[in-house]
Design an enzyme around this catalytic site. Structure first.
Site, short mmCIF file in Angstrom:
data_model
loop_
_atom_site.label_atom_id
_atom_site.label_comp_id
_atom_site.label_asym_id
_atom_site.label_seq_id
_atom_site.Cartn_x
_atom_site.Cartn_y
_atom_site.Cartn_z
N LYS A 238 -1.31 -15.10 4.06
CA LYS A 238 -0.52 -14.15 3.28
C LYS A 238 0.80 -13.83 3.98
CE LYS A 238 -1.60 -9.71 3.49
NZ LYS A 238 -2.23 -8.39 3.33
N LYS B 282 -7.80 -5.50 10.56
CA LYS B 282 -6.86 -4.70 11.34
C LYS B 282 -7.48 -4.18 12.62
CE LYS B 282 -3.84 -3.02 7.63
NZ LYS B 282 -3.35 -1.81 6.96
N LYS C 257 3.92 -8.16 6.69
CA LYS C 257 4.80 -7.47 7.63
C LYS C 257 4.30 -7.57 9.06
CE LYS C 257 4.41 -3.74 4.69
NZ LYS C 257 4.83 -2.68 3.76
P1 TYM Z 1 1.25 -2.47 1.52
O1 TYM Z 1 2.23 -1.43 1.93
O2 TYM Z 1 0.69 -3.36 2.56
O3 TYM Z 1 1.88 -3.41 0.42
C1 TYM Z 1 2.53 -2.90 -0.74
C2 TYM Z 1 2.18 -3.75 -1.94
O4 TYM Z 1 2.58 -5.11 -1.74
C3 TYM Z 1 1.49 -5.98 -2.02
N1 TYM Z 1 1.61 -7.17 -1.16
C4 TYM Z 1 1.63 -8.44 -1.60
N2 TYM Z 1 1.56 -8.97 -2.84
C5 TYM Z 1 1.62 -10.31 -2.95
N3 TYM Z 1 1.77 -11.15 -1.89
C6 TYM Z 1 1.84 -10.66 -0.63
N4 TYM Z 1 1.99 -11.49 0.40
C7 TYM Z 1 1.78 -9.26 -0.44
N5 TYM Z 1 1.83 -8.45 0.65
C8 TYM Z 1 1.71 -7.19 0.19
C9 TYM Z 1 0.26 -5.17 -1.72
O5 TYM Z 1 -0.87 -5.67 -2.39
C10 TYM Z 1 0.68 -3.79 -2.21
O6 TYM Z 1 0.46 -3.68 -3.60
N6 TYM Z 1 -2.98 0.12 1.03
C11 TYM Z 1 -1.72 -0.17 0.38
C12 TYM Z 1 -0.84 1.04 0.16
C13 TYM Z 1 -1.43 2.14 -0.66
C14 TYM Z 1 -1.68 2.11 -2.05
C15 TYM Z 1 -2.17 3.39 -2.39
C16 TYM Z 1 -1.54 1.13 -3.04
C17 TYM Z 1 -1.76 3.37 -0.23
N7 TYM Z 1 -2.21 4.12 -1.26
C18 TYM Z 1 -2.52 3.71 -3.70
C19 TYM Z 1 -1.91 1.46 -4.36
C20 TYM Z 1 -2.39 2.73 -4.67
C21 TYM Z 1 -0.96 -1.13 1.29
O7 TYM Z 1 -1.17 -1.19 2.46
O8 TYM Z 1 0.06 -1.80 0.69
#
Ligand code: TYM
Length: 340
Positions: free
Chosen positions: A203, A112, A206
């Site tokens: 992947k 990022k 977004k």
């Molecule tokens: P975020 O908001 O990017 O994504 C949310 C969840 O979706 C999963 N994900 C995917 N799984 C499979 N294939 C994909 N292409 C794909 N894209 C996204 C992510 O793995 C995630 O589970 N850092 C985290 C948010 C967060 C969090 C937390 C998660 C903040 N605090 C505490 C767990 C526990 C994030 O950016 O997810």
């Protein structure tokens, strides 16, 4: 009862198919067997430049989608991260036991920040994983009889952040006394990394995917079907699982299997000699069947702002109670003065 916590960023106008299969579907399933805490992480969303009105709107849309997917605020605690100030407070404490180099090794930060360019990278983006560790550890299962199980349903891309969380929990326990249960990543076997429909080795994301490569949960049925029909495959004809040589078809097989429940080997047999057209057509029908009702429910929920507010108030109150209990212990262990 075992506990579960997870979070998602409100950084787009809709969640996507990867979010749903990699994480959100598991969120819904686990609310029946676990004491569940799920948060929309708006503090994380401001680690890159943002627009305040957009963030506020996306936070509401995020909550509406989660409810529409079947999260039940009676069974699960659904809340917005910024409404529970202990998240930021614990992040500070954990930041003070995190090595600078250790944080610098996080691959999501490296990716990022490279994209932001040197001038644009913030300290917040750097400490992002520490805040994530705080999100999780605040909801550590409380002492009691029996094994304390603590799971975090996420996609593959969060594995490293989960590892850091475990390391920090262990370090805190070692220095200040046993406080945190080490959380386990709960990652689905076949849907851990859904890839971009146009670029099937990358992947689905977004921030990085083109509109044609990403399926939004709130997308209209027409474009949704079109995107699946136009998904990149290969010059062959066989519906066969082969990550190396058939990344596109393999991704579609994973999506199909996750939605339909049939093992991938069964799907390969079902589509023997059928060609990609029929396979994609059936897959599109499956995806539409899944998301059309979710979209309709979400749009309805967005019409009733008062109800969403009530859900969030209640969620913040319940999450806050747990977070405050954890922070009391943390403050005492760390040596902060009591408040009488
Ligand atoms: P975020 O908001 O990017 O994504 C949310 C969840 O979706 C999963 N994900 C995917 N799984 C499979 N294939 C994909 N292409 C794909 N894209 C996204 C992510 O793995 C995630 O589970 N850092 C985290 C948010 C967060 C969090 C937390 C998660 C903040 N605090 C505490 C767990 C526990 C994030 O950016 O997810």
């Amino acid at each position: 009862t075992p506990r579960v916590l997870s979070g998602i960023q409100p950084t787009a106008d809709s969640f996507h198919l990867g979010n749903y299969l990699g994480a959100l579907r598991q969120w819904v399933a686990l609310q029946d067997t676990h004491q569940a805490f799920y948060c929309v992480v708006d503090l994380h969303a401001i680690t890159v430049e943002h627009d305040p009105a957009t963030l506020r709107r996306r936070t509401r849309v995020a909550v509406a989608q989660l409810l529409a997917m079947g999260l039940d605020p009676e069974r699960a605690t659904l809340f917005v991260q910024s409404q529970v100030p202990e998240h930021a407070e614990l992040a500070w404490v954990l930041g003070c036991i995190t090595g600078f180099g250790e944080a610098g090794r996080m691959t999501q930060f490296k990716d990022k920040s490279a994209k932001q360019g040197t001038g644009g990278t913030t300290v917040g983006l750097f400490t992002y994983p520490i805040l994530q560790a705080a999100d999780i550890l605040l909801y550590t299962p409380e002492p009691g009889p029996g094994e304390r199980v603590f799971q975090v349903p996420v996609g593959e891309d969060q594995r490293q952040h989960l590892e850091l969380t475990r390391t920090l929990a262990q370090r805190f326990n070692h220095r200040f006394g046993d406080t945190f249960v080490l959380p386990e990543a709960y990652i689905p076997e076949n849907a851990a990394k859904i890839t971009d429909l146009q670029e099937p080795t990358a992947k689905m994301s977004k921030s990085a995917s083109s509109p044609q490569g990403i399926i939004d949960v709130l997308e209209e049925p027409g474009p949704m079907r079109k995107k699946i029909m136009r998904a990149v495959t290969d010059t062959g004809t066989e519906v066969r699982y082969d990550e190396e040589n058939k990344a596109g078809v393999t991704n579609l097989l994973r999506i199909y299997s996750a939605l339909d429940g049939a093992p991938i080997a069964d799907l390969e047999r079902r589509y023997e000699g059928a060609g990609y057209g029929q396979f994609k057509k059936d897959l599109a029908a499956l995806v539409l069947d899944t998301f059309t009702p979710i979209r309709e429910r979400a749009l309805k929920l967005l019409d009733d702002q008062d109800q969403l507010d009530r859900v969030l108030d209640e969620g913040a109150a319940r999450a806050g109670e747990v977070a405050r209990r954890t922070m009391e212990v943390v403050r005492e262990r760390v040596g902060f003065a009591g408040r009488g």
